[in-house]
Design a protein around this motif. Structure first.
Motif, PDB file in Angstrom:
ATOM      1  N   ALA A   1       0.822  -1.209   0.000  1.00 15.58           N
ATOM      2  CA  ALA A   1       0.000   0.000   0.000  1.00 15.58           C
ATOM      3  C   ALA A   1       0.859   1.262   0.000  1.00 15.58           C
ATOM      4  CB  ALA A   1      -0.946   0.006   1.191  1.00 15.58           C
ATOM      5  N   ARG A   2       2.092   1.143   0.442  1.00 13.23           N
ATOM      6  CA  ARG A   2       2.987   2.311   0.386  1.00 13.23           C
ATOM      7  C   ARG A   2       3.165   2.785  -1.049  1.00 13.23           C
ATOM      8  NH1 ARG A   2       8.790   2.833   0.208  1.00 13.23           N
ATOM      9  NH2 ARG A   2       9.341   4.959   0.770  1.00 13.23           N
ATOM     10  N   GLU A   3       3.118   1.877  -2.006  1.00 15.25           N
ATOM     11  CA  GLU A   3       3.232   2.265  -3.414  1.00 15.25           C
ATOM     12  C   GLU A   3       2.043   3.129  -3.835  1.00 15.25           C
ATOM     13  OE1 GLU A   3       5.229   1.706  -7.357  1.00 15.25           O
ATOM     14  OE2 GLU A   3       5.828   1.658  -5.252  1.00 15.25           O
ATOM     15  N   ILE A   4       0.849   2.801  -3.341  1.00 16.31           N
ATOM     16  CA  ILE A   4      -0.327   3.601  -3.648  1.00 16.31           C
ATOM     17  C   ILE A   4      -0.159   5.019  -3.105  1.00 16.31           C
ATOM     18  CG2 ILE A   4      -2.836   3.763  -3.375  1.00 16.31           C
ATOM     19  CD1 ILE A   4      -2.860   0.712  -2.921  1.00 16.31           C
ATOM     20  N   VAL A   5       0.323   5.119  -1.868  1.00 15.06           N
ATOM     21  CA  VAL A   5       0.549   6.425  -1.243  1.00 15.06           C
ATOM     22  C   VAL A   5       1.599   7.217  -2.013  1.00 15.06           C
ATOM     23  CG1 VAL A   5       1.335   7.573   0.862  1.00 15.06           C
ATOM     24  CG2 VAL A   5      -0.173   5.574   1.016  1.00 15.06           C
ATOM     25  N   LEU A   6       2.664   6.546  -2.453  1.00 13.85           N
ATOM     26  CA  LEU A   6       3.714   7.224  -3.207  1.00 13.85           C
ATOM     27  C   LEU A   6       3.194   7.743  -4.540  1.00 13.85           C
ATOM     28  CD1 LEU A   6       6.928   5.058  -2.649  1.00 13.85           C
ATOM     29  CD2 LEU A   6       6.533   7.415  -1.924  1.00 13.85           C
ATOM     30  N   LEU A   7       2.342   6.975  -5.207  1.00 11.74           N
ATOM     31  CA  LEU A   7       1.792   7.446  -6.478  1.00 11.74           C
ATOM     32  C   LEU A   7       1.014   8.742  -6.286  1.00 11.74           C
ATOM     33  CD1 LEU A   7       0.602   4.156  -8.252  1.00 11.74           C
ATOM     34  CD2 LEU A   7       2.678   5.490  -8.682  1.00 11.74           C
ATOM     35  N   GLU A   8       0.271   8.844  -5.190  1.00  8.36           N
ATOM     36  CA  GLU A   8      -0.428  10.107  -4.935  1.00  8.36           C
ATOM     37  C   GLU A   8       0.574  11.236  -4.711  1.00  8.36           C
ATOM     38  OE1 GLU A   8      -3.865  12.055  -2.050  1.00  8.36           O
ATOM     39  OE2 GLU A   8      -2.435  10.610  -1.239  1.00  8.36           O
ATOM     40  N   ARG A   9       1.626  10.972  -3.988  1.00 11.07           N
ATOM     41  CA  ARG A   9       2.663  11.986  -3.776  1.00 11.07           C
ATOM     42  C   ARG A   9       3.279  12.451  -5.080  1.00 11.07           C
ATOM     43  NH1 ARG A   9       7.127   9.865   0.194  1.00 11.07           N
ATOM     44  NH2 ARG A   9       8.258  11.383  -1.067  1.00 11.07           N
ATOM     45  N   LEU A  10       3.338  11.544  -6.057  1.00 10.74           N
ATOM     46  CA  LEU A  10       3.962  11.860  -7.343  1.00 10.74           C
ATOM     47  C   LEU A  10       2.976  12.460  -8.341  1.00 10.74           C
ATOM     48  CD1 LEU A  10       6.171   8.652  -7.623  1.00 10.74           C
ATOM     49  CD2 LEU A  10       6.999  10.998  -7.327  1.00 10.74           C
ATOM     50  N   GLY A  11       1.755  12.755  -7.900  1.00 12.19           N
ATOM     51  CA  GLY A  11       0.833  13.483  -8.746  1.00 12.19           C
ATOM     52  C   GLY A  11      -0.407  12.752  -9.188  1.00 12.19           C
ATOM     53  N   PHE A  12      -0.546  11.470  -8.863  1.00 12.20           N
ATOM     54  CA  PHE A  12      -1.754  10.732  -9.184  1.00 12.20           C
ATOM     55  C   PHE A  12      -2.885  11.171  -8.256  1.00 12.20           C
ATOM     56  CE2 PHE A  12       1.494   8.261 -11.090  1.00 12.20           C
ATOM     57  CZ  PHE A  12       0.929   7.392 -12.020  1.00 12.20           C
ATOM     58  N   SER A  13      -4.111  11.227  -8.781  1.00 15.79           N
ATOM     59  CA  SER A  13      -5.250  11.457  -7.895  1.00 15.79           C
ATOM     60  C   SER A  13      -5.448  10.224  -7.015  1.00 15.79           C
ATOM     61  CB  SER A  13      -6.519  11.715  -8.712  1.00 15.79           C
ATOM     62  OG  SER A  13      -6.934  10.525  -9.380  1.00 15.79           O
ATOM     63  N   VAL A  14      -6.222  10.377  -5.951  1.00 19.31           N
ATOM     64  CA  VAL A  14      -6.521   9.231  -5.089  1.00 19.31           C
ATOM     65  C   VAL A  14      -7.152   8.113  -5.918  1.00 19.31           C
ATOM     66  CG1 VAL A  14      -8.033   8.422  -3.237  1.00 19.31           C
ATOM     67  CG2 VAL A  14      -6.700  10.515  -2.940  1.00 19.31           C
ATOM     68  N   GLU A  15      -8.122   8.467  -6.758  1.00 21.16           N
ATOM     69  CA  GLU A  15      -8.821   7.461  -7.564  1.00 21.16           C
ATOM     70  C   GLU A  15      -7.883   6.774  -8.545  1.00 21.16           C
ATOM     71  OE1 GLU A  15     -11.876  10.390  -6.091  1.00 21.16           O
ATOM     72  OE2 GLU A  15      -9.880  10.526  -6.985  1.00 21.16           O
ATOM     73  N   ASP A  16      -6.958   7.534  -9.143  1.00 20.52           N
ATOM     74  CA  ASP A  16      -6.012   6.932 -10.085  1.00 20.52           C
ATOM     75  C   ASP A  16      -4.992   6.055  -9.377  1.00 20.52           C
ATOM     76  OD1 ASP A  16      -7.161   7.983 -12.374  1.00 20.52           O
ATOM     77  OD2 ASP A  16      -5.918   9.790 -12.365  1.00 20.52           O
ATOM     78  N   ALA A  17      -4.584   6.468  -8.177  1.00 16.75           N
ATOM     79  CA  ALA A  17      -3.650   5.638  -7.410  1.00 16.75           C
ATOM     80  C   ALA A  17      -4.299   4.318  -7.021  1.00 16.75           C
ATOM     81  CB  ALA A  17      -3.171   6.395  -6.167  1.00 16.75           C
ATOM     82  N   ILE A  18      -5.582   4.365  -6.616  1.00 18.11           N
ATOM     83  CA  ILE A  18      -6.313   3.127  -6.308  1.00 18.11           C
ATOM     84  C   ILE A  18      -6.480   2.291  -7.571  1.00 18.11           C
ATOM     85  CG2 ILE A  18      -8.554   2.190  -5.590  1.00 18.11           C
ATOM     86  CD1 ILE A  18      -7.023   3.211  -3.229  1.00 18.11           C
ATOM     87  N   ARG A  19      -6.776   2.931  -8.686  1.00 18.07           N
ATOM     88  CA  ARG A  19      -6.935   2.184  -9.940  1.00 18.07           C
ATOM     89  C   ARG A  19      -5.654   1.421 -10.298  1.00 18.07           C
ATOM     90  NH1 ARG A  19      -8.503   5.353 -15.385  1.00 18.07           N
ATOM     91  NH2 ARG A  19      -6.624   6.489 -14.763  1.00 18.07           N
ATOM     92  N   ALA A  20      -4.501   2.006  -9.993  1.00 19.21           N
ATOM     93  CA  ALA A  20      -3.234   1.335 -10.302  1.00 19.21           C
ATOM     94  C   ALA A  20      -3.084   0.027  -9.541  1.00 19.21           C
ATOM     95  CB  ALA A  20      -2.061   2.268  -9.986  1.00 19.21           C
ATOM     96  N   ALA A  21      -3.783  -0.088  -8.411  1.00 24.10           N
ATOM     97  CA  ALA A  21      -3.721  -1.314  -7.600  1.00 24.10           C
ATOM     98  C   ALA A  21      -4.959  -2.175  -7.774  1.00 24.10           C
ATOM     99  CB  ALA A  21      -3.559  -0.964  -6.120  1.00 24.10           C
ATOM    100  N   THR A  22      -5.817  -1.800  -8.746  1.00 22.07           N
ATOM    101  CA  THR A  22      -7.051  -2.566  -8.934  1.00 22.07           C
ATOM    102  C   THR A  22      -7.307  -2.816 -10.413  1.00 22.07           C
ATOM    103  OG1 THR A  22      -8.331  -0.488  -8.707  1.00 22.07           O
ATOM    104  CG2 THR A  22      -8.058  -1.846  -6.732  1.00 22.07           C
ATOM    105  N   LEU A  23      -8.105  -1.971 -11.077  1.00 21.06           N
ATOM    106  CA  LEU A  23      -8.522  -2.277 -12.444  1.00 21.06           C
ATOM    107  C   LEU A  23      -7.367  -2.280 -13.441  1.00 21.06           C
ATOM    108  CD1 LEU A  23     -10.808  -2.990 -14.326  1.00 21.06           C
ATOM    109  CD2 LEU A  23     -11.258  -0.547 -14.641  1.00 21.06           C
ATOM    110  N   SER A  24      -6.447  -1.322 -13.343  1.00 19.29           N
ATOM    111  CA  SER A  24      -5.317  -1.316 -14.283  1.00 19.29           C
ATOM    112  C   SER A  24      -4.482  -2.573 -14.130  1.00 19.29           C
ATOM    113  CB  SER A  24      -4.451  -0.070 -14.073  1.00 19.29           C
ATOM    114  OG  SER A  24      -5.154   1.104 -14.437  1.00 19.29           O
ATOM    115  N   ALA A  25      -4.244  -2.978 -12.880  1.00 17.75           N
ATOM    116  CA  ALA A  25      -3.484  -4.209 -12.649  1.00 17.75           C
ATOM    117  C   ALA A  25      -4.242  -5.422 -13.178  1.00 17.75           C
ATOM    118  CB  ALA A  25      -3.204  -4.371 -11.157  1.00 17.75           C
TER     119      ALA A  25
END
Length: 447
Positions: free
Chosen positions: A365-389
């Motif tokens: 989950a730290r990767e999800i948090v880091l993606l938000e820090r790097l400019g992803f929206s919350v929804e896009d960061a969650i998507r990276a760990a769900t539908l995109s994956a």
């Protein structure tokens, strides 16, 4: 023996290639689910698609999501026994996916290669079982294992599917394909290792043979080591050419297998994408304007494993050369990910941890948090760990989003994730975790 267990056991006793496919395994999981109905009312929903979070309710019947919206009661026939969960103050998200896991790895003084000659295969298998259970406690219901000792990942996949041990759904790789002297194959010539985590391929014919051998052993995914490890001189050696990558991909496609590529540096990232892999992993020092254009024109997904690099320093065991290389490229790497976050490529980024090597198991989950820090929206960061994956792993018809008809993999998390993604970092914040409609963990404890 259950129907699911009987079918899988029969398949393993016959030819290995009769082991159920990814889609067939989902169908078997649903058949094995006890009939139930659950209504999650008044949740803040982040559905995994990238759409904005919204307040709504979700209905699960047996192992399937049957309704999402306000009029949820209408989908259930009269007289059916229904359990309700009041989700006020909670966020509902899909079951999470780690697309760069190593179940058979665990912290070891001699590193992952040292496991091969310092730890028995039997002990390593038991530790992999323990690692699998940890994932459920952290909300991860599916993982891609991208490199294992022997056949640990595929065997563990099957016994989890049979319900014999707890764990996430496993998309299994075998040993990493790389050259002699390459990734996971850099032992001195007087050390011989069987059932290790690397398979040496030194010709086009040997690449085809190894893909075929791993297919026979029941893998779902082929992992390629296009470069060596970051802390070595081989970090940018082009161990497998574009043509060699394409051969592995061609052979894998014939067997309906996905292909993942470990790659550092521009040349390796280019070889991976041009060779046709499904997922490019790490890509440290390899995200340039040219490679990002290649990625955009391809169907490949990027697994940056940012948590391996961001906020980290080179280990003291590294020599000056790899340490300098890391320090030279880390800021450029983060800038490239920020550029991706600000483009349409953000929906081709998926979450992976490199667990057991650079990070403890299931701290993904730290990767999800880091993606938000790097400019992803919350929804896009969650998507990276769900539908995109799920799309990258070819299982998006079944899981990855909270939509009608999908398998009921979901997590009910304490708090409002739209304002605080850090809640994902603590397993006790996962109030409920469902896999295929069944509660598998409660507040960080296995159910």
């Amino acid at each position: 023996m259950s129907t699911l267990g009987g079918r899988l056991a029969t398949a393993r006793l016959s030819l290995v290639h009769l082991v159920p496919s990814r889609r067939e395994r989902f169908a078997l999981e649903r058949q094995n689910c006890m009939p139930t109905a659950l209504i999650f009312r008044n949740a803040t929903l982040i559905d995994g698609t990238g759409r904005p979070a919204r307040p709504t309710s979700v209905v699960v019947r047996d192992a399937e999501i049957v309704a999402v919206g306000s009029e949820v009661d209408a989908v259930l026939p009269a007289g059916i026994e229904v359990s309700e969960v009041d989700c006020d103050g909670f966020t509902l998200i899909p079951g999470l996916i780690d697309a760069h896991s190593h179940l058979s790895y665990f912290p070891h003084a001699k590193g992952p290669m040292g496991l091969n000659y310092s730890v028995s295969l039997e002990e390593n298998t038991v530790r992999a079982v323990i690692n699998a259970a940890i994932y459920l406690r952290h909300g991860f219901t599916t993982i891609l294992d991208v490199g294992t000792r022997g056949r640990i990942a595929s065997v563990l996949r099957d016994i989890i599917s049979e319900g014999l041990v707890p764990g996430p759904r496993v998309i299994a790789s075998g040993q990493v394909l790389s050259t002699t002297g390459g990734l996971m194959n850099s032992y001195p010539d007087w050390v011989k290792v069987s059932h290790g985590n690397g398979a040496a391929v030194d010709s086009k014919d040997s690449i085809r043979h190894e893909v075929r051998r791993q297919s026979l052993s029941g893998v779902d995914n082929i992992k390629l080591g296009i470069t060596g490890q970051l802390g070595t001189r081989a970090r940018e050696w082009l161990l497998l050419s574009t043509d060699e990558v394409a051969i592995a991909v061609d052979e894998a496609r014939r067997r309906d297998l996905t292909v993942a590529a470990h790659a550092y540096g521009r040349a390796a990232v280019e070889a991976a994408i041009k060779g046709g892999v499904d997922t490019v992993h790490h890509a440290f020092a390899g995200l340039t304007d040219a490679t990002l254009d290649l990625l955009a024109d391809s169907s490949a997904y990027l697994v940056p494993t940012a948590m391996v690099f961001v906020d980290k320093t080179p280990p003291p065991t590294w020599s000056k050369s790899p340490a300098d290389y890391f320090n030279q490229h880390i800021d450029k790497y983060m800038d490239a990910l920020r550029k991706v976050a600000d483009s349409e490529l953000r929906d081709r980024v998926i979450v992976g941890s490199d667990s057991g090597i650079s990070n403890p198991t299931a701290t993904t989950a730290r990767e999800i948090v880091l993606l938000e820090r790097l400019g992803f929206s919350v929804e896009d960061a969650i998507r990276a760990a769900t539908l995109s994956a799920a799309r990258a792993l070819r299982i998006d018809k079944e899981v990855g989003s909270l939509e009608v008809g999908k398998t009921a993999d979901l997590c009910l998390v304490k708090g409002d994730l739209t304002t605080n993604l850090d809640a994902l970092l603590q397993p006790e914040n996962f109030h409920l975790v469902l896999k295929s409609g069944k509660v598998v963990a409660r507040e960080g404890i296995l159910a």
